[in-house]
Design a protein around this motif. Structure first.
Motif, PDB file in Angstrom:
ATOM      1  N   GLN A 282       0.832  -1.196   0.000  1.00 57.66           N
ATOM      2  CA  GLN A 282       0.000   0.000   0.000  1.00 57.66           C
ATOM      3  C   GLN A 282       0.876   1.260   0.000  1.00 57.66           C
ATOM      4  O   GLN A 282       2.093   1.200   0.166  1.00 57.66           O
ATOM      5  CB  GLN A 282      -0.953  -0.028   1.191  1.00 57.66           C
ATOM      6  CG  GLN A 282      -1.933  -1.212   1.117  1.00 57.66           C
ATOM      7  CD  GLN A 282      -2.886  -1.282   2.281  1.00 57.66           C
ATOM      8  OE1 GLN A 282      -3.319  -0.266   2.830  1.00 57.66           O
ATOM      9  NE2 GLN A 282      -3.230  -2.501   2.689  1.00 57.66           N
ATOM     10  N   ASP A 286      -1.371   7.434   0.676  1.00 54.81           N
ATOM     11  CA  ASP A 286      -2.710   7.215   1.217  1.00 54.81           C
ATOM     12  C   ASP A 286      -2.728   7.380   2.734  1.00 54.81           C
ATOM     13  O   ASP A 286      -3.685   7.922   3.296  1.00 54.81           O
ATOM     14  CB  ASP A 286      -3.210   5.821   0.834  1.00 54.81           C
ATOM     15  CG  ASP A 286      -3.560   5.699  -0.636  1.00 54.81           C
ATOM     16  OD1 ASP A 286      -3.759   6.749  -1.288  1.00 54.81           O
ATOM     17  OD2 ASP A 286      -3.615   4.566  -1.147  1.00 54.81           O
ATOM     18  N   ALA A 289      -2.859  10.940   3.603  1.00 58.56           N
ATOM     19  CA  ALA A 289      -4.186  11.534   3.370  1.00 58.56           C
ATOM     20  C   ALA A 289      -5.270  10.924   4.240  1.00 58.56           C
ATOM     21  O   ALA A 289      -6.443  11.317   4.139  1.00 58.56           O
ATOM     22  CB  ALA A 289      -4.556  11.368   1.899  1.00 58.56           C
ATOM     23  N   GLY A 290      -4.910   9.959   5.120  1.00 59.20           N
ATOM     24  CA  GLY A 290      -5.909   9.303   5.950  1.00 59.20           C
ATOM     25  C   GLY A 290      -6.777   8.331   5.191  1.00 59.20           C
ATOM     26  O   GLY A 290      -7.885   8.011   5.631  1.00 59.20           O
ATOM     27  N   LYS A 291      -6.261   7.800   4.074  1.00 58.56           N
ATOM     28  CA  LYS A 291      -7.061   6.923   3.212  1.00 58.56           C
ATOM     29  C   LYS A 291      -6.376   5.577   2.966  1.00 58.56           C
ATOM     30  O   LYS A 291      -6.597   4.934   1.941  1.00 58.56           O
ATOM     31  CB  LYS A 291      -7.324   7.608   1.872  1.00 58.56           C
ATOM     32  CG  LYS A 291      -8.098   8.921   1.985  1.00 58.56           C
ATOM     33  CD  LYS A 291      -8.266   9.575   0.616  1.00 58.56           C
ATOM     34  CE  LYS A 291      -9.026  10.886   0.730  1.00 58.56           C
ATOM     35  NZ  LYS A 291      -9.164  11.551  -0.600  1.00 58.56           N
ATOM     36  N   PRO A 293      -6.003   1.865   2.836  1.00 59.15           N
ATOM     37  CA  PRO A 293      -6.993   0.790   2.910  1.00 59.15           C
ATOM     38  C   PRO A 293      -6.821  -0.111   4.125  1.00 59.15           C
ATOM     39  O   PRO A 293      -7.813  -0.564   4.717  1.00 59.15           O
ATOM     40  CB  PRO A 293      -6.755   0.012   1.602  1.00 59.15           C
ATOM     41  CG  PRO A 293      -6.179   1.014   0.657  1.00 59.15           C
ATOM     42  CD  PRO A 293      -5.338   1.917   1.515  1.00 59.15           C
ATOM     43  N   PRO A 296      -8.131   2.443   7.635  1.00 63.83           N
ATOM     44  CA  PRO A 296      -8.989   3.565   7.222  1.00 63.83           C
ATOM     45  C   PRO A 296      -9.090   4.632   8.307  1.00 63.83           C
ATOM     46  O   PRO A 296      -9.310   4.330   9.483  1.00 63.83           O
ATOM     47  CB  PRO A 296     -10.348   2.900   6.980  1.00 63.83           C
ATOM     48  CG  PRO A 296     -10.045   1.462   6.761  1.00 63.83           C
ATOM     49  CD  PRO A 296      -8.845   1.162   7.599  1.00 63.83           C
ATOM     50  N   GLY A 297      -8.863   5.879   7.898  1.00 64.93           N
ATOM     51  CA  GLY A 297      -8.969   6.998   8.811  1.00 64.93           C
ATOM     52  C   GLY A 297      -7.740   7.281   9.636  1.00 64.93           C
ATOM     53  O   GLY A 297      -7.628   8.339  10.267  1.00 64.93           O
ATOM     54  N   ARG A 299      -4.018   8.452  10.437  1.00 57.99           N
ATOM     55  CA  ARG A 299      -3.143   9.446   9.832  1.00 57.99           C
ATOM     56  C   ARG A 299      -1.680   9.138  10.136  1.00 57.99           C
ATOM     57  O   ARG A 299      -1.350   8.512  11.134  1.00 57.99           O
ATOM     58  CB  ARG A 299      -3.492  10.853  10.356  1.00 57.99           C
ATOM     59  CG  ARG A 299      -4.929  11.275  10.156  1.00 57.99           C
ATOM     60  CD  ARG A 299      -5.352  11.218   8.693  1.00 57.99           C
ATOM     61  NE  ARG A 299      -4.708  12.232   7.883  1.00 57.99           N
ATOM     62  CZ  ARG A 299      -5.320  13.351   7.471  1.00 57.99           C
ATOM     63  NH1 ARG A 299      -6.578  13.586   7.791  1.00 57.99           N
ATOM     64  NH2 ARG A 299      -4.674  14.217   6.708  1.00 57.99           N
TER      65      ARG A 299
END
Length: 457
Positions: A282, A286, A289-291, A293, A296-297, A299
Motif C-alpha cells: 500500500q 494514502d 491523506a488518511g485513506k 486501505p 482507514p482513517g 493518519r
C-alpha cells in the motif's frame, strides 16, 4: 537494522516529510560516523545455525542478548514480550536480522579510532557471553552451508510482514533477509547541496566497495558462482526499493526528490502501539491523506515516516544521514576499513571534489552495468574504459589523502589512514572471496566446513 522509531507527532503534508530529512543537516564540526555490522551465529561443535531459543547444542540468540544485556547494562527492546534487541543512551544498539544475524549498530562517533575501540569492546563482551554457550560467528557476507529452510526465523513482527511480501516482488528477497550479512557506514551532511554531492559520489562508488569487500562465494555448501553473492541477491529482491537511484544524478535532485521516491516505494507495515499492521504494497501517500486501505482513517506520524524510510534499500540510503550499503561483512579489520574509506572520501573537501571528478563522466548505463558486473567479477569489472582495480586504486589514494588531512590522531599519534591498509592488501593481491575460493578448491578439498574456523570471530 536498528530499532523502530516511536514519535507520534502527526504529519499531513509532503513538506513535513521533506523537513524531517532536512533536519539531518549538521555543521561540519559535528560530523560523526556510525558503523553497523552483521555476523551469523553458529554452534562451533556442530556448525549448525543458532535459533532464538537454542538447541541441545547450547543456548540461543535470546541467551546471547540476555548475556550482553547483563554485561553492559543496556536497555531491552522487546517485541510481543520477546527480547529482540538492546540499546544504550549513547546511540548504540544491538538488533537481530531475520535469520538471527547479530548486528551491532554503533553509536555516532567522532573518529575511526573511536569505532575501533567500540568494536573491541563489543567483541570482548560478546566472546565472554558466547563462548560458554558454544557459539561463534561467521565473518562472511552469506551463510555458506545452510539452506533457507534450515535457517532460523527470529520472532519480530516486521519480519513476518516482509517474509510474506518478499516473494511477490522478487525471487531472492528471502535469501537477502535470512542468509546475508553486511557492514555499513553512516555519514553526515551539512546542507542539501552537500547531501546531493555525497550521495552521488557514494552511489557511483558503491560498486567499488562491493568489489573491495567481496566475501560471499559460498551457498548451500558449495561455490555459488559469485564473489559477492550478497550483492547479486539484491539485484532480484524488490526493484521498487533497491538499486542505484539514477534520479539522484538528474538536475533538481534534493530532499524533495528523494521524498517523492520514498513515497512511491510501497509500504510494509504501520506500527501502532506494539502491533505491526500488515499494509504491504500500500501507499504512504494514502496514509498521509488518511485513506490507507489497511487502516482507514488513520493518519501518518513522524515514526511512520522514519520507519518507512528504513524499509527502503538502495545502495546508498538517505535518512537524516547517508548509509553506505554495498559491502559484504568480513573480518574485523574490514569492518573498520569501510567507514575509513568513506570518511576519507566524503569528509574532506579536496577528496570529495576529486572523487566527483572521477565518477562524473560515467553515464547511467555505465553505472548500472558496473553494478550488474561487480558481484561476479569484483575488481576485474570495468567502468569508463578502465579496469575497476585501477579505479579502486585511485579511490583509495583519495581516501587516504582525506584521512591524512583530517589528522585525527590516536594516543600513539597515528591518523585514521592506517585503517585503509586491509584494502591496500586486497588491491595488491586478491579479494577475500577469491582467497576463499582457492582454499575451497585446494586445501579444503571442496568442503565449506573449514570456513567455520577460517572465517569465524
Amino acid at each position: 537494522m536498528a530499532r523502530d522509531v516511536s514519535d507520534s507527532t502527526p504529519v499531513s503534508s509532503r513538506d513535513e516529510l521533506v523537513a524531517f530529512l532536512e533536519e539531518g543537516c549538521k555543521p561540519k564540526e559535528r560530523f560523526a560516523v556510525g558503523t553497523e555490522h552483521e555476523k551469523i551465529p553458529f554452534y562451533a561443535a556442530t556448525r549448525t545455525p543458532v535459533g532464538y531459543d537454542g538447541r541441545p547444542e547450547g543456548g540461543g540468540v535470546r541467551a546471547l542478548l540476555e548475556g550482553v544485556r547483563d554485561a553492559l547494562g543496556w536497555s531491552e527492546i522487546r517485541d510481543e514480550c520477546n527480547l529482540i534487541g538492546l540499546h544504550d543512551a549513547a546511540g548504540g544498539a544491538i538488533s537481530l536480522e531475520p535469520g538471527g544475524q547479530f548486528e551491532l549498530s554503533g553509536a555516532p562517533l567522532a573518529t575511526i579510532h573511536d569505532t575501533a575501540a567500540e568494536l573491541d569492546r563489543h567483541f570482548d563482551v560478546l566472546r565472554k557471553v558466547a563462548d560458554p554457550l558454544g557459539i561463534k560467528f561467521l565473518a562472511l557476507g552469506m551463510s555458506p552451508k545452510w539452506r533457507l529452510d534450515e535457517t532460523p526465523v527470529m520472532p519480530k513482527q516486521r519480519y513476518g510482514v516482509m517474509r510474506r511480501y518478499m516473494p511477490k516482488v522478487g525471487t531472492r528477497g528471502l535469501d537477502m533477509m535470512f542468509r546475508t550479512a553486511t557492514v555499513q557506514a553512516n555519514l553526515d551532511f551539512s546542507s542539501e547541496a552537500d547531501m546531493v554531492k555525497k550521495l552521488r559520489v557514494s552511489l557511483a562508488l558503491q560498486p567499488v566497495a562491493t568489489a573491495l569487500f567481496a566475501n560471499s562465494p559460498f551457498a548451500d555448501g558449495a561455490l555459488n558462482g559469485f564473489l559477492s553473492a550478497r550483492s547479486q541477491i539484491w539485484l532480484d529482491t524488490d526493484p521498487d526499493r533497491t538499486g542505484m537511484l539514477p534520479f539522484a544524478f538528474e538536475d533538481g535532485m534534493g530532499f524533495e526528490r528523494y521524498v517523492d521516491y520514498a513515497l512511491d516505494a510501497p509500504m510494509y507495515f504501520v506500527k501502532r502501539g506494539e502491533a505491526y499492521v500488515d499494509v504491504a504494497g500500500q501507499s504512504f501517500r494514502d496514509l498521509l491523506a488518511g485513506k490507507l486501505p489497511g487502516l482507514p482513517g488513520e493518519r501518518a506520524t513522524l515514526s511512520d515516516w522514519a520507519n518507512h524510510l528504513s524499509t527502503i534499500f538502495p545502495e546508498v540510503r538517505l535518512k537524516r544521514y547517508l548509509e553506505m550499503r554495498g559491502a559484504d561483512a568480513g573480518p574485523a579489520p574490514m569492518l573498520l576499513a569501510l567507514p575509513a574509506l568513506f570518511v576519507g572520501l566524503l569528509y574532506d573537501e579536496a577528496a570529495l571534489d576529486a572523487a566527483w571528478r572521477l565518477v562524473r563522466p560515467w553515464s547511467e548505463a555505465e553505472r548500472l552495468a558496473l553494478r550488474r558486473d561487480v558481484p561476479r567479477l569484483a575488481l576485474a569489472a570495468r567502468v569508463g574504459g578502465r579496469p575497476l582495480a585501477e579505479v579502486a586504486r585511485d579511490v583509495l589514494t583519495l581516501a587516504r589523502g582525506g584521512l591524512e588531512r583530517r589528522a585525527r590522531r590516536d594516543a600513539q599519534g597515528r591518523d585514521e589512514a592506517r585503517f585503509l591498509d586491509p584494502l591496500d592488501a586486497v588491491l595488491a593481491g586478491r579479494t577475500q572471496a577469491e582467497r576463499l575460493i582457492e582454499a575451497f578448491k585446494t586445501q579444503w578439498g571442496g568442503s565449506v566446513d573449514p570456513a567455520f574456523e577460517a572465517c569465524a570471530y
